[in-house]
Motif scaffolding. Structure first.
Motif, PDB file in Angstrom:
ATOM      1  N   LEU A 179      32.518  40.208  27.583  1.00  0.00           N
ATOM      2  CA  LEU A 179      31.581  40.967  28.404  1.00  0.00           C
ATOM      3  C   LEU A 179      31.870  40.569  29.848  1.00  0.00           C
ATOM      4  O   LEU A 179      31.926  39.378  30.161  1.00  0.00           O
ATOM      5  CB  LEU A 179      30.138  40.599  28.045  1.00  0.00           C
ATOM      6  CG  LEU A 179      29.057  41.307  28.855  1.00  0.00           C
ATOM      7  CD1 LEU A 179      28.829  42.700  28.279  1.00  0.00           C
ATOM      8  CD2 LEU A 179      27.767  40.512  28.845  1.00  0.00           C
ATOM      9  N   THR A 180      32.090  41.553  30.709  1.00  0.00           N
ATOM     10  CA  THR A 180      32.364  41.285  32.118  1.00  0.00           C
ATOM     11  C   THR A 180      31.252  41.890  32.958  1.00  0.00           C
ATOM     12  O   THR A 180      30.929  43.070  32.811  1.00  0.00           O
ATOM     13  CB  THR A 180      33.708  41.910  32.544  1.00  0.00           C
ATOM     14  OG1 THR A 180      34.744  41.389  31.715  1.00  0.00           O
ATOM     15  CG2 THR A 180      34.019  41.610  33.996  1.00  0.00           C
ATOM     16  N   VAL A 181      30.669  41.082  33.824  1.00  0.00           N
ATOM     17  CA  VAL A 181      29.655  41.554  34.769  1.00  0.00           C
ATOM     18  C   VAL A 181      30.233  41.356  36.158  1.00  0.00           C
ATOM     19  O   VAL A 181      30.727  40.280  36.496  1.00  0.00           O
ATOM     20  CB  VAL A 181      28.321  40.796  34.612  1.00  0.00           C
ATOM     21  CG1 VAL A 181      27.319  41.235  35.673  1.00  0.00           C
ATOM     22  CG2 VAL A 181      27.754  41.008  33.212  1.00  0.00           C
ATOM     23  N   ASP A 182      30.193  42.419  36.950  1.00  0.00           N
ATOM     24  CA  ASP A 182      30.786  42.424  38.283  1.00  0.00           C
ATOM     25  C   ASP A 182      29.705  42.842  39.277  1.00  0.00           C
ATOM     26  O   ASP A 182      29.034  43.856  39.081  1.00  0.00           O
ATOM     27  CB  ASP A 182      31.942  43.427  38.291  1.00  0.00           C
ATOM     28  CG  ASP A 182      32.777  43.375  39.547  1.00  0.00           C
ATOM     29  OD1 ASP A 182      32.194  43.363  40.645  1.00  0.00           O
ATOM     30  OD2 ASP A 182      34.004  43.377  39.428  1.00  0.00           O
ATOM     31  N   VAL A 183      29.539  42.054  40.328  1.00  0.00           N
ATOM     32  CA  VAL A 183      28.546  42.345  41.366  1.00  0.00           C
ATOM     33  C   VAL A 183      29.306  42.604  42.660  1.00  0.00           C
ATOM     34  O   VAL A 183      29.988  41.724  43.175  1.00  0.00           O
ATOM     35  CB  VAL A 183      27.548  41.188  41.539  1.00  0.00           C
ATOM     36  CG1 VAL A 183      26.576  41.475  42.680  1.00  0.00           C
ATOM     37  CG2 VAL A 183      26.793  40.945  40.230  1.00  0.00           C
ATOM     38  N   TYR A 184      29.191  43.823  43.172  1.00  0.00           N
ATOM     39  CA  TYR A 184      29.897  44.235  44.385  1.00  0.00           C
ATOM     40  C   TYR A 184      28.929  44.301  45.556  1.00  0.00           C
ATOM     41  O   TYR A 184      27.838  44.862  45.437  1.00  0.00           O
ATOM     42  CB  TYR A 184      30.531  45.621  44.186  1.00  0.00           C
ATOM     43  CG  TYR A 184      31.142  46.121  45.465  1.00  0.00           C
ATOM     44  CD1 TYR A 184      32.434  45.770  45.817  1.00  0.00           C
ATOM     45  CD2 TYR A 184      30.406  46.894  46.348  1.00  0.00           C
ATOM     46  CE1 TYR A 184      32.977  46.187  47.024  1.00  0.00           C
ATOM     47  CE2 TYR A 184      30.937  47.317  47.549  1.00  0.00           C
ATOM     48  CZ  TYR A 184      32.226  46.955  47.881  1.00  0.00           C
ATOM     49  OH  TYR A 184      32.753  47.356  49.078  1.00  0.00           O
ATOM     50  N   ASP A 185      29.331  43.713  46.697  1.00  0.00           N
ATOM     51  CA  ASP A 185      28.585  43.911  47.939  1.00  0.00           C
ATOM     52  C   ASP A 185      29.576  44.153  49.072  1.00  0.00           C
ATOM     53  O   ASP A 185      30.784  43.993  48.891  1.00  0.00           O
ATOM     54  CB  ASP A 185      27.641  42.733  48.245  1.00  0.00           C
ATOM     55  CG  ASP A 185      28.361  41.440  48.557  1.00  0.00           C
ATOM     56  OD1 ASP A 185      29.177  41.419  49.503  1.00  0.00           O
ATOM     57  OD2 ASP A 185      28.108  40.438  47.872  1.00  0.00           O
ATOM     58  N   SER A 186      29.086  44.551  50.219  1.00  0.00           N
ATOM     59  CA  SER A 186      29.964  44.958  51.321  1.00  0.00           C
ATOM     60  C   SER A 186      30.386  43.809  52.226  1.00  0.00           C
ATOM     61  O   SER A 186      31.017  44.036  53.254  1.00  0.00           O
ATOM     62  CB  SER A 186      29.283  46.053  52.144  1.00  0.00           C
ATOM     63  OG  SER A 186      28.059  45.570  52.635  1.00  0.00           O
ATOM     64  N   CYS A 187      30.091  42.596  51.867  1.00  0.00           N
ATOM     65  CA  CYS A 187      30.472  41.437  52.672  1.00  0.00           C
ATOM     66  C   CYS A 187      31.862  40.959  52.240  1.00  0.00           C
ATOM     67  O   CYS A 187      32.131  40.830  51.054  1.00  0.00           O
ATOM     68  CB  CYS A 187      29.458  40.319  52.476  1.00  0.00           C
ATOM     69  SG  CYS A 187      29.835  38.820  53.393  1.00  0.00           S
ATOM     70  N   THR A 188      32.728  40.681  53.202  1.00  0.00           N
ATOM     71  CA  THR A 188      34.072  40.211  52.873  1.00  0.00           C
ATOM     72  C   THR A 188      34.197  38.689  52.939  1.00  0.00           C
ATOM     73  O   THR A 188      35.293  38.156  52.765  1.00  0.00           O
ATOM     74  CB  THR A 188      35.130  40.838  53.809  1.00  0.00           C
ATOM     75  OG1 THR A 188      34.777  40.555  55.154  1.00  0.00           O
ATOM     76  CG2 THR A 188      35.220  42.339  53.585  1.00  0.00           C
ATOM     77  N   ALA A 189      33.092  37.986  53.148  1.00  0.00           N
ATOM     78  CA  ALA A 189      33.137  36.522  53.147  1.00  0.00           C
ATOM     79  C   ALA A 189      33.403  36.036  51.720  1.00  0.00           C
ATOM     80  O   ALA A 189      32.791  36.507  50.766  1.00  0.00           O
ATOM     81  CB  ALA A 189      31.826  35.949  53.657  1.00  0.00           C
TER      82      ALA A 189
END
Length: 153
Positions: free
Chosen positions: A97-107
């Motif tokens: 099971l893969t959970v991926d959390v995307y946000d717009s920060c490149t840090a």
């Protein structure tokens, strides 16, 4: 609502590079507000349970997703309002099971060692300790922080 629509349009160009064995089981977009964490916890738990993940996987996935989403809310590009929506995906890749959390920060996310009296700073350590594997991926529009759990035998 308008902020979420703008963010969706900006991020629509970003697509996951999935292996042929990867199946997307669910996707959710949230605004970066602390109240959204409970919704993400239910979403990830329900997807894992609906797909019959073994033993405690739904509860562990719920906890780890909560840690990643909390980090995305706390640190994810507060200075770029139009792209602040956070995307959570749940997928199946072979037995994981893969959970991926995307946000717009490149840090780049960094693990830190919290003192025993601190109330924060342990999230990535928890993700590292409880997941089969975890990591992050940068792209032109932000980053994804993900984890995998062995969920199907």
């Amino acid at each position: 609502m308008e902020e979420a629509l703008k963010a969706n349009a900006i991020l629509a160009e970003y697509r996951y590079t999935m292996s042929p064995a990867h199946s997307l089981l669910g996707e959710k977009w949230i605004l970066p507000e602390p109240e959204s964490v409970a919704s993400v916890r239910r979403f990830v738990h329900d997807v894992a349970a609906d797909w019959k993940a073994t033993e405690d996987v739904p509860e562990i996935a719920e906890l780890l997703a909560s840690e990643l989403v909390t980090n995305a809310i706390a640190y994810g590009s507060a200075d770029i309002p139009a792209s602040r929506a956070i995307r959570i995906t749940v997928g199946k890749e072979e037995r994981f099971l893969t959970v991926d959390v995307y946000d717009s920060c490149t840090a780049i996310p960094r693990m830190r060692r919290a003192d025993h009296m601190e109330i924060s700073g342990r999230g990535l350590a928890i993700v590292k300790d409880l997941s089969s594997e975890w990591g992050w991926t940068l792209n032109p529009y932000g980053k994804s922080v993900w984890f995998q759990l062995l969920a199907w035998l």
